[in-house]
Motif scaffolding. Sequence first.
Motif, PDB file in Angstrom:
ATOM      1  N   LEU A   1       0.821  -1.203   0.000  1.00 39.99           N
ATOM      2  CA  LEU A   1       0.000   0.000   0.000  1.00 39.99           C
ATOM      3  C   LEU A   1       0.861   1.262   0.000  1.00 39.99           C
ATOM      4  O   LEU A   1       0.581   2.223  -0.698  1.00 39.99           O
TER       5      LEU A   1
ATOM      6  N   PRO B   1      -1.639  -1.395  -5.215  1.00 37.27           N
ATOM      7  CA  PRO B   1      -2.826  -2.047  -4.662  1.00 37.27           C
ATOM      8  C   PRO B   1      -3.059  -3.466  -5.170  1.00 37.27           C
ATOM      9  O   PRO B   1      -3.533  -4.325  -4.428  1.00 37.27           O
TER      10      PRO B   1
ATOM     11  N   ARG C   1      -3.489  -6.709  -2.877  1.00 44.39           N
ATOM     12  CA  ARG C   1      -4.669  -7.568  -2.944  1.00 44.39           C
ATOM     13  C   ARG C   1      -4.271  -9.034  -3.122  1.00 44.39           C
ATOM     14  O   ARG C   1      -4.820  -9.924  -2.465  1.00 44.39           O
TER      15      ARG C   1
ATOM     16  N   SER D   1      -6.042  -2.787   6.454  1.00 43.93           N
ATOM     17  CA  SER D   1      -5.615  -2.075   5.248  1.00 43.93           C
ATOM     18  C   SER D   1      -6.290  -2.659   4.011  1.00 43.93           C
ATOM     19  O   SER D   1      -6.596  -1.937   3.059  1.00 43.93           O
TER      20      SER D   1
ATOM     21  N   LEU E   1      -8.520  -0.532   1.247  1.00 39.47           N
ATOM     22  CA  LEU E   1      -8.241  -0.590  -0.188  1.00 39.47           C
ATOM     23  C   LEU E   1      -9.477  -1.034  -0.966  1.00 39.47           C
ATOM     24  O   LEU E   1      -9.805  -0.471  -2.020  1.00 39.47           O
TER      25      LEU E   1
ATOM     26  N   SER F   1     -11.752   1.029  -3.743  1.00 46.22           N
ATOM     27  CA  SER F   1     -12.031   0.421  -5.047  1.00 46.22           C
ATOM     28  C   SER F   1     -13.527   0.396  -5.335  1.00 46.22           C
ATOM     29  O   SER F   1     -13.960   0.671  -6.465  1.00 46.22           O
TER      30      SER F   1
END
Length: 203
Positions: A1, A6, A10, A28, A32, A36
Amino acid sequence: LEANRPDSARRLWEKLPSNYSSVWIRYSAVLLEFVSWKILEEEGSSEESTKELLTQAIRSNVFCAYYMAFNETFHQVMEYTDEVEDAEDGTLEQAIEYCNSEQMGSWLGTEGAVEWVRSIIIKTLNSKEEDPEGGLMRSDLEWETKLETLESDFEKTRSSDRDIEENGGRGDDGEEDEVDLQMFAGMVRTSMEMLADAGEFRL
């Protein structure tokens, strides 16, 4: 991050086991996914996927959820938070460390993020029915028993160290505890009592 990658972040959390309890990863990941879904409106992200990640995060550390969602009250009460460093996963100390880090600034700087988490907590606490599909449940938000367990474990460790020292040994490698868990636990209880008295948990 922090590296602004990202997609890599993920892929990392998707590989983690369900019982992985680091707030740095779990919460976190929620932020994120929220960005999104809510802000970028990216394909594949939704409130459902964000809530699923939030459920995993809360189950890994419920203290972090309350601290984050009601951060103004906690920040009024909590002291000596800068003494917490490199806390273990799943602990109250790690929740304190996270919510007093730059990550909390990211949450507060993301429009609607903290408010959304707070709304999910309040709705769940006031729900009369549990989610039959494995979603967030009232029991996931139970914090007192978890806090008592952490306190009990802390006291056992401290008592064991004292016994070792009295017998000429070196408890905890001869170092004093850097963080007084019981002090922080008392502050958390005060914060939660203030919130309850103010009706913050009611719809």
